[in-house]
Design an enzyme around this catalytic site. Structure first.
Site, PDB file in Angstrom:
ATOM      1  N   HIS A 191      -2.093  17.754  40.089  1.00 49.38           N
ATOM      2  CA  HIS A 191      -3.674  17.136  40.182  1.00 49.38           C
ATOM      3  C   HIS A 191      -3.654  15.740  39.132  1.00 49.38           C
ATOM      4  CE1 HIS A 191      -7.647  16.308  40.717  1.00 49.38           C
ATOM      5  NE2 HIS A 191      -7.917  16.263  39.453  1.00 49.38           N
TER       6      HIS A 191
ATOM      7  N   GLU B 246       9.529  14.278  61.604  1.00 49.68           N
ATOM      8  CA  GLU B 246       9.578  15.354  60.200  1.00 49.68           C
ATOM      9  C   GLU B 246      10.473  16.410  60.597  1.00 49.68           C
ATOM     10  OE1 GLU B 246       5.793  15.530  58.342  1.00 49.68           O
ATOM     11  OE2 GLU B 246       4.709  15.712  60.260  1.00 49.68           O
TER      12      GLU B 246
ATOM     13  N   ASP C 218       8.876  15.828  54.443  1.00 49.72           N
ATOM     14  CA  ASP C 218       9.134  17.220  55.292  1.00 49.72           C
ATOM     15  C   ASP C 218      10.678  17.201  56.045  1.00 49.72           C
ATOM     16  OD1 ASP C 218       7.127  19.140  55.251  1.00 49.72           O
ATOM     17  OD2 ASP C 218       5.812  17.539  56.022  1.00 49.72           O
TER      18      ASP C 218
ATOM     19  N   CYS D 129       6.925   6.809  56.576  1.00 49.43           N
ATOM     20  CA  CYS D 129       5.829   6.948  55.635  1.00 49.43           C
ATOM     21  C   CYS D 129       5.944   8.094  54.600  1.00 49.43           C
ATOM     22  CB  CYS D 129       4.535   7.263  56.586  1.00 49.43           C
ATOM     23  SG  CYS D 129       4.691   8.900  57.500  1.00 49.43           S
TER      24      CYS D 129
HETATM   25  C1  PEP Z   1       5.979  13.556  54.949  1.00 46.38           C
HETATM   26  O1  PEP Z   1       6.180  14.855  55.525  1.00 46.38           O
HETATM   27  O2  PEP Z   1       6.835  12.785  54.747  1.00 46.38           O
HETATM   28  C2  PEP Z   1       4.605  13.110  55.161  1.00 46.38           C
HETATM   29  C3  PEP Z   1       4.497  11.732  54.977  1.00 46.38           C
HETATM   30  O3  PEP Z   1       3.526  13.848  55.483  1.00 46.38           O
HETATM   31  P1  PEP Z   1       2.999  14.872  54.347  1.00 46.38           P
HETATM   32  O4  PEP Z   1       3.654  14.334  52.688  1.00 46.38           O
HETATM   33  O5  PEP Z   1       1.502  14.609  54.411  1.00 46.38           O
HETATM   34  O6  PEP Z   1       3.564  16.174  54.803  1.00 46.38           O
HETATM   35 MG    MG Z   2       4.729  15.933  56.694  1.00 46.42          MG
END
Ligand code: PEP
Ligand code: MG
Length: 579
Positions: A192, A432, A456, A503
């Protein structure tokens, strides 16, 4: 005083800070079970301490609302609720009456018991409530025993906060004008305190283990939030001032990329876009140079609510984001809940491996009413800009088609109801899970776009829990195995001319960007990252030739280890003065 005592922690928020330490000591209460003779008097003292705490929490809340907005200040509502809890109060009073013990002892017993109850719960949400209970215990005891707590609101000169950890309620009170940095014993890049530090753009070094004992009140400290270096009593402050100057100068120079299209030296254009969590995050993305939004983590809307958000609430949130982005593409991910992301109004079934279990699209397909409410809200909002709807955690073509089918059904319903939506809204998916990376050419017949979620994908490729510190050595984005999974995705999508973005955190890492630009001969079309990484990434892209990135990527996938790839990229970037 000894000079130049050096420490290494985790760089959690970029920037250089030099200032006096403000030691956020937890008060030590001396509590024993000594007996009292006047029970009524003791009870009224307890009542007075609770009353004073509630008043104090209300006061702090009004200040916090001013500083950080009503939503973030909600943590103080939780505190007020705990302080106001009649059951806790009655239990304290009973202990005093039955055992004739002093009030501090009774308060301590009841709050510690409640704290442990929360701390031992499986559910992360309730685990976190334990720290709220601890905050309130400290507050009530400080009033009862008349011991002053360190007052963050009283900071009126430049300081670096040194603490074991920073609770949400503490970070909420920090004034950026005076607080120049954080240094904590515990925590990492996703804690956090780290997230708050990055949001507030305050340099931070966390996970320093025992820094609270190493620092004296008023020690001078210098820290580097990108490397994780911290020095107590630096002998040569001018070196640090120079570093600060370079950092700020670079930050200023990067501004020239704000309105420049991301493009390599030999003219290959890519999109550099932002990951956001909440609608307000869309407010000033232009000033960070964002060319759109590659990931809206819609689960924030669910996690910050006390019940399932209604269609109307969601519609307003999505519309807000689309309108802020005008004609730029906004990719909104449907509910990605489960795993480490919990809701306080829904109990997930207990599973041995929640990260491999009932979560994200698996949960949504099994709860069509919840899913449909979100899809309706998304489609209605799509009329106000350019939207991509993205499904998380897709493992099979069948899952994708089921989810897409719900979008199609919902479109028909809206048409019947004469409710506007964009018929050209894009429908895509996250890659992912390795199964979808290796079958992208098949998915590409149906999906409009792909976004690789490396946070992930790394976890599932190497069977490494992304939250575990013990096996973090296996968390290797630049490992050739992962690079080959990304390459397979890029090539698979190209079969049907679909675009591929990324992402996960890897997309904003300058030690991966050159490879990602070249993988599969074509590279990624889009890089989506936290807003504060966009300008530096644009600079790196603008300094490279696409052709040499293709060459680099070919070498990288042929390496044996992540270390070899890292050396390769570092040499490449060093030659170009980019690191
Ligand atoms: C990911 O898994 O790379 C992703 C962008 O999603 P999160 O980090 O929200 O799992
Ligand atoms: Mg993810």
């Amino acid at each position: 005083m000894m000079k130049d005592k050096k420490y290494k922690g985790i760089g959690a928020s970029d920037g250089i800070a030099t200032a006096k330490a403000f030691l956020l000591d937890k008060p030590i209460f001396k509590i024993d079970d000594s007996k009292i003779s006047n029970v009524d008097q003791e009870i009224s003292k307890v009542n007075a301490a609770i009353e004073a705490s509630i008043k104090n929490i209300e006061h702090v809340k009004t200040i916090a609302i001013d500083k950080i907005g009503a939503e973030k200040a909600m943590v103080f509502d939780a505190h007020a609720q705990i302080a106001n809890d009649p059951e806790l109060k009655n239990e304290i009073i009973s202990i005093i009456k039955d055992q004739k013990v002093n009030g501090a002892y009774a308060i301590d017993v009841v709050f510690k018991k409640t704290h442990d109850l929360f701390a031992n719960m499986e559910d992360d949400y309730f685990k976190q409530r334990a720290s709220d209970v601890e905050d309130v215990r400290t507050k009530i005891l400080s009033f009862f025993l008349n011991i002053e707590l360190p007052d963050l609101l009283a900071i009126k000169s430049e300081v670096i906060i040194v603490a074991d950890d920073l609770t949400p309620s503490e970070t909420a009170l920090l004034d950026k004008k005076y607080v120049k940095g954080f240094a904590t014993n515990i925590g990492g890049r996703t804690s956090h305190a780290a997230i708050m530090a990055r949001t507030m753009e305050i340099p931070a070094v966390l996970g320093l283990k025992d820094i609270t004992n190493a620092v004296d009140k008023n020690s001078m400290i210098a820290l580097d939030g990108s490397t994780g270096d911290l020095v107590i009593e630096p002998s040569d402050l001018s070196v640090w001032n120079k570093k600060k100057e370079i950092f700020l100068k670079e930050k200023e120079e990067l501004k020239k990329y704000i309105n420049v299209k991301a493009k390599t030296l030999d003219g290959v254009e890519v999109d550099v876009v932002a990951n956001i969590g909440k609608p307000e995050d869309a407010d000033n993305l232009d000033s960070y140079g964002a060319e759109g939004i590659g990931l809206v983590r819609s689960e924030f809307l669910y996690m910050e609510n006390s019940k399932w958000p209604t269609e109307e609430e969601q519609f307003n949130a999505y519309k807000y984001i689309l309108e802020k982005q005008k004609n730029k593409l906004v990719i909104i991910r449907t509910l990605d809940i489960g795993g480490d992301k919990k809701l306080n109004y829904y109990q997930f079934p207990h599973e041995m491996n929640p990260f491999l279990g009932y979560r994200a699209i698996r949960f949504c397909l099994n709860n069509p009413e919840i899913f449909k409410t979100q899809i309706r809200a998304l489609l209605r909002a799509s009329a106000f800009g350019r939207m991509g709807i993205m499904f998380p955690m897709i493992a099979t073509v069948d899952e994708f088609l089921k989810a897409k089918n719900i979008v199609e059904e919902t479109k028909k319903e809206l048409t019947k109801e004469k409710i506007a939506f964009d018929s050209k809204v894009l429908v895509g998916m996250m890659v992912e899970i390795p199964s979808s990376a290796f079958l992208t050419d098949k998915f590409a017949k149906y999906a409009d776009f792909f976004s690789i979620g490396t946070n992930d994908l790394v976890q599932y490729t190497f069977a490494v829990d992304r939250m575990s510190e013990n096996v973090s050595y296996l968390y290797q984005p630049n490992n050739p195995a992962l690079l080959r999974a990304i390459k397979a995705t890029i090539e698979g999508a190209a079969v049907h001319k679909k675009f591929v973005g990324m992402c996960g955190e890897m997309a904003g890492d300058i030690r991966s960007i050159p490879i990602l630009l070249g993988l599969g001969g074509k590279g990624l079309d889009e890089f989506s990252m936290s807003a504060s990484s966009i300008l530096r990434s644009k600079k790196v892209i603008a300094s490279l030739k696409h052709s040499e990135c293709v060459e680099l990527a070919n070498k990288a996938i042929d390496c044996d280890t992540a270390e070899e790839v890292n050396n390769l990229v570092e040499n490449f970037l060093q030659k170009k003065n980019l690191i």
